[in-house]
Scaffold this motif. Structure first.
Motif, PDB file in Angstrom:
ATOM      1  N   ARG A 246       0.843  -1.203   0.000  1.00  0.00           N
ATOM      2  CA  ARG A 246       0.000   0.000   0.000  1.00  0.00           C
ATOM      3  C   ARG A 246       0.875   1.248   0.000  1.00  0.00           C
ATOM      4  NH1 ARG A 246      -3.712   1.971   4.889  1.00  0.00           N
ATOM      5  NH2 ARG A 246      -4.427   3.904   3.948  1.00  0.00           N
ATOM      6  N   LEU A 247       0.770   2.051  -1.043  1.00  0.00           N
ATOM      7  CA  LEU A 247       1.550   3.276  -1.154  1.00  0.00           C
ATOM      8  C   LEU A 247       1.036   4.304  -0.145  1.00  0.00           C
ATOM      9  CD1 LEU A 247       3.697   5.009  -2.582  1.00  0.00           C
ATOM     10  CD2 LEU A 247       1.915   5.660  -4.224  1.00  0.00           C
ATOM     11  N   ILE A 248       1.947   4.832   0.651  1.00  0.00           N
ATOM     12  CA  ILE A 248       1.626   5.853   1.645  1.00  0.00           C
ATOM     13  C   ILE A 248       2.123   7.219   1.173  1.00  0.00           C
ATOM     14  CG2 ILE A 248       1.958   6.597   4.048  1.00  0.00           C
ATOM     15  CD1 ILE A 248       0.305   3.964   3.680  1.00  0.00           C
ATOM     16  N   SER A 249       3.349   7.268   0.657  1.00  0.00           N
ATOM     17  CA  SER A 249       3.934   8.529   0.189  1.00  0.00           C
ATOM     18  C   SER A 249       4.980   8.198  -0.870  1.00  0.00           C
ATOM     19  CB  SER A 249       4.574   9.276   1.362  1.00  0.00           C
ATOM     20  OG  SER A 249       5.146  10.492   0.939  1.00  0.00           O
ATOM     21  N   GLY A 250       4.892   8.866  -2.012  1.00  0.00           N
ATOM     22  CA  GLY A 250       5.800   8.601  -3.122  1.00  0.00           C
ATOM     23  C   GLY A 250       7.225   9.064  -2.857  1.00  0.00           C
ATOM     24  N   ILE A 251       8.079   8.837  -3.833  1.00  0.00           N
ATOM     25  CA  ILE A 251       9.489   9.231  -3.723  1.00  0.00           C
ATOM     26  C   ILE A 251       9.574  10.754  -3.709  1.00  0.00           C
ATOM     27  CG2 ILE A 251      11.751   9.178  -4.818  1.00  0.00           C
ATOM     28  CD1 ILE A 251      10.890   6.509  -6.149  1.00  0.00           C
ATOM     29  N   GLU A 252      10.158  11.272  -2.653  1.00  0.00           N
ATOM     30  CA  GLU A 252      10.328  12.721  -2.502  1.00  0.00           C
ATOM     31  C   GLU A 252      11.627  13.007  -1.777  1.00  0.00           C
ATOM     32  OE1 GLU A 252       7.077  14.696  -0.529  1.00  0.00           O
ATOM     33  OE2 GLU A 252       5.583  13.476  -1.566  1.00  0.00           O
ATOM     34  N   ASP A 253      12.208  14.177  -2.056  1.00  0.00           N
ATOM     35  CA  ASP A 253      13.333  14.660  -1.271  1.00  0.00           C
ATOM     36  C   ASP A 253      12.771  15.110   0.072  1.00  0.00           C
ATOM     37  OD1 ASP A 253      14.850  14.178  -3.492  1.00  0.00           O
ATOM     38  OD2 ASP A 253      15.188  16.292  -3.987  1.00  0.00           O
ATOM     39  N   ARG A 254      13.324  14.581   1.138  1.00  0.00           N
ATOM     40  CA  ARG A 254      12.836  14.876   2.493  1.00  0.00           C
ATOM     41  C   ARG A 254      13.751  15.899   3.158  1.00  0.00           C
ATOM     42  NH1 ARG A 254       7.760  12.289   2.353  1.00  0.00           N
ATOM     43  NH2 ARG A 254       8.051  10.559   0.901  1.00  0.00           N
ATOM     44  N   ASP A 255      13.215  16.662   4.092  1.00  0.00           N
ATOM     45  CA  ASP A 255      13.998  17.741   4.695  1.00  0.00           C
ATOM     46  C   ASP A 255      15.094  17.245   5.641  1.00  0.00           C
ATOM     47  OD1 ASP A 255      12.359  17.004   6.812  1.00  0.00           O
ATOM     48  OD2 ASP A 255      11.419  18.973   7.027  1.00  0.00           O
ATOM     49  N   TRP A 256      15.158  15.947   5.905  1.00  0.00           N
ATOM     50  CA  TRP A 256      16.228  15.411   6.757  1.00  0.00           C
ATOM     51  C   TRP A 256      17.414  14.907   5.926  1.00  0.00           C
ATOM     52  CZ3 TRP A 256      11.308  13.284   6.635  1.00  0.00           C
ATOM     53  CH2 TRP A 256      11.160  12.052   6.009  1.00  0.00           C
ATOM     54  N   GLY A 257      17.372  15.151   4.604  1.00  0.00           N
ATOM     55  CA  GLY A 257      18.528  14.830   3.771  1.00  0.00           C
ATOM     56  C   GLY A 257      18.437  13.516   3.031  1.00  0.00           C
ATOM     57  N   ASP A 258      17.279  12.901   3.006  1.00  0.00           N
ATOM     58  CA  ASP A 258      17.080  11.649   2.273  1.00  0.00           C
ATOM     59  C   ASP A 258      16.035  11.854   1.183  1.00  0.00           C
ATOM     60  OD1 ASP A 258      18.826  10.362   3.986  1.00  0.00           O
ATOM     61  OD2 ASP A 258      17.274   9.263   5.073  1.00  0.00           O
TER      62      ASP A 258
ATOM     63  N   PRO B  57       0.786  -5.741   4.781  1.00  0.00           N
ATOM     64  CA  PRO B  57      -0.597  -6.164   5.039  1.00  0.00           C
ATOM     65  C   PRO B  57      -1.082  -5.928   6.478  1.00  0.00           C
ATOM     66  CG  PRO B  57       0.525  -7.815   3.729  1.00  0.00           C
ATOM     67  CD  PRO B  57       1.568  -6.815   4.155  1.00  0.00           C
ATOM     68  N   ASP B  58      -0.160  -5.815   7.431  1.00  0.00           N
ATOM     69  CA  ASP B  58      -0.528  -5.590   8.828  1.00  0.00           C
ATOM     70  C   ASP B  58      -0.476  -4.122   9.226  1.00  0.00           C
ATOM     71  OD1 ASP B  58      -0.883  -8.362  10.188  1.00  0.00           O
ATOM     72  OD2 ASP B  58       0.888  -8.583   8.924  1.00  0.00           O
ATOM     73  N   GLY B  59      -0.111  -3.247   8.292  1.00  0.00           N
ATOM     74  CA  GLY B  59      -0.037  -1.823   8.595  1.00  0.00           C
ATOM     75  C   GLY B  59       1.330  -1.342   9.042  1.00  0.00           C
ATOM     76  N   HIS B  60       2.331  -2.232   9.094  1.00  0.00           N
ATOM     77  CA  HIS B  60       3.684  -1.791   9.418  1.00  0.00           C
ATOM     78  C   HIS B  60       4.203  -0.951   8.251  1.00  0.00           C
ATOM     79  CE1 HIS B  60       3.319  -5.753  11.571  1.00  0.00           C
ATOM     80  NE2 HIS B  60       3.564  -4.914  12.564  1.00  0.00           N
ATOM     81  N   ILE B  61       4.926   0.104   8.551  1.00  0.00           N
ATOM     82  CA  ILE B  61       5.407   1.032   7.535  1.00  0.00           C
ATOM     83  C   ILE B  61       6.796   0.596   7.054  1.00  0.00           C
ATOM     84  CG2 ILE B  61       6.015   3.441   7.056  1.00  0.00           C
ATOM     85  CD1 ILE B  61       2.984   2.871   7.545  1.00  0.00           C
ATOM     86  N   ILE B  62       6.972   0.653   5.748  1.00  0.00           N
ATOM     87  CA  ILE B  62       8.249   0.317   5.100  1.00  0.00           C
ATOM     88  C   ILE B  62       8.680   1.542   4.315  1.00  0.00           C
ATOM     89  CG2 ILE B  62       9.402  -1.174   3.434  1.00  0.00           C
ATOM     90  CD1 ILE B  62       6.889  -3.098   3.949  1.00  0.00           C
ATOM     91  N   ALA B  63       9.885   2.020   4.573  1.00  0.00           N
ATOM     92  CA  ALA B  63      10.433   3.157   3.840  1.00  0.00           C
ATOM     93  C   ALA B  63      11.675   2.713   3.080  1.00  0.00           C
ATOM     94  CB  ALA B  63      10.790   4.288   4.789  1.00  0.00           C
ATOM     95  N   TRP B  64      11.752   3.138   1.825  1.00  0.00           N
ATOM     96  CA  TRP B  64      12.960   2.958   1.015  1.00  0.00           C
ATOM     97  C   TRP B  64      13.595   4.342   0.914  1.00  0.00           C
ATOM     98  CZ3 TRP B  64      13.783  -1.889   0.880  1.00  0.00           C
ATOM     99  CH2 TRP B  64      12.780  -2.818   0.646  1.00  0.00           C
ATOM    100  N   ALA B  65      14.917   4.416   1.071  1.00  0.00           N
ATOM    101  CA  ALA B  65      15.564   5.726   1.089  1.00  0.00           C
ATOM    102  C   ALA B  65      16.943   5.671   0.446  1.00  0.00           C
ATOM    103  CB  ALA B  65      15.698   6.229   2.528  1.00  0.00           C
ATOM    104  N   GLU B  66      17.330   6.828  -0.046  1.00  0.00           N
ATOM    105  CA  GLU B  66      18.693   7.094  -0.514  1.00  0.00           C
ATOM    106  C   GLU B  66      19.096   8.434   0.095  1.00  0.00           C
ATOM    107  OE1 GLU B  66      18.576   5.275  -5.032  1.00  0.00           O
ATOM    108  OE2 GLU B  66      18.095   7.389  -4.759  1.00  0.00           O
ATOM    109  N   ARG B  67      20.363   8.576   0.386  1.00  0.00           N
ATOM    110  CA  ARG B  67      20.864   9.869   0.871  1.00  0.00           C
ATOM    111  C   ARG B  67      20.941  10.828  -0.311  1.00  0.00           C
ATOM    112  NH1 ARG B  67      21.661   9.329   6.122  1.00  0.00           N
ATOM    113  NH2 ARG B  67      22.708   7.506   6.915  1.00  0.00           N
ATOM    114  N   LEU B  68      20.598  12.095  -0.048  1.00  0.00           N
ATOM    115  CA  LEU B  68      20.701  13.119  -1.102  1.00  0.00           C
ATOM    116  C   LEU B  68      22.149  13.538  -1.294  1.00  0.00           C
ATOM    117  CD1 LEU B  68      17.618  15.353  -0.266  1.00  0.00           C
ATOM    118  CD2 LEU B  68      17.917  13.833  -2.215  1.00  0.00           C
TER     119      LEU B  68
END
Length: 130
Positions: A99-111, A119-130
Motif C-alpha cells: 500500500r503506497l503511503i507517500s511517493g518518492i520525494e526529497d525529504r527535509d532530513w537529507g534523504d 498487510p498488517d499496517g507496518h510502515i516500510i520506507a525505502w531511502a537514498e541519501r541526497l
C-alpha cells in the motif's frame, strides 16, 4: 554499543504465511528460517527481520501486555531501509501490492524516500541519501 552483535526486529503479524509471502516478494529472497511461529530474513550481516504470529507472541506477553492483534492495521513500527536503487524498490513494492503511503520525494532530513504499508499496517520506507 559495540557489545550488540546482531539486530533482529520482529514484526507481529496476523497471518505468518501471507506476511512471509509478502516479504519474500518485497526483498526478492527466500526466508532463512520458516517454521511454524517464526519466519526470518537475513537482510545484512548483522540484521534480521522476523515475522511472528500475533497468537504466538500473545501467549508470551499476556497478561502484562494487550493482545497485539488489537493493533492490526495500525502503524506500529517503521522499517527504514537505505537502498542503492530507490526507483527499483518503489516499483517492486507497487508490483507486489504494498500500500503506497507517500511517493518518492526529497525529504527535509537529507534523504530521498518513499513509504509503503505491509498487510498488517507496518510502515516500510525505502531511502537514498541526497
Amino acid at each position: 554499543m559495540k557489545h550488540i552483535q546482531l539486530i533482529q526486529t520482529i514484526l507481529y503479524v496476523e497471518n505468518q504465511q501471507s506476511s512471509a509471502d509478502f516479504y519474500k516478494q518485497l526483498f526478492r529472497q527466500k526466508p532463512d528460517l520458516d517454521v511454524p511461529g517464526m519466519t526470518e530474513f537475513i537482510l545484512a550481516e548483522n540484521c534480521k527481520l522476523g515475522l511472528m504470529p500475533n497468537k504466538g507472541i500473545a501467549k508470551i506477553l499476556a497478561p502484562a501486555m494487550p493482545d497485539p492483534a488489537l493493533g492490526n492495521g495500525i502503524p506500529r513500527c517503521e522499517l527504514y531501509f537505505y537502498v542503492q536503487d530507490i526507483e527499483m524498490e518503489f516499483e517492486n513494492a507497487l508490483r507486489i501490492g504494498a500500500r503506497l503511503i507517500s511517493g518518492i520525494e526529497d525529504r527535509d532530513w537529507g534523504d530521498r524516500a518513499c513509504y509503503f504499508a505491509d498487510p498488517d499496517g507496518h510502515i516500510i520506507a525505502w531511502a537514498e541519501r541526497l
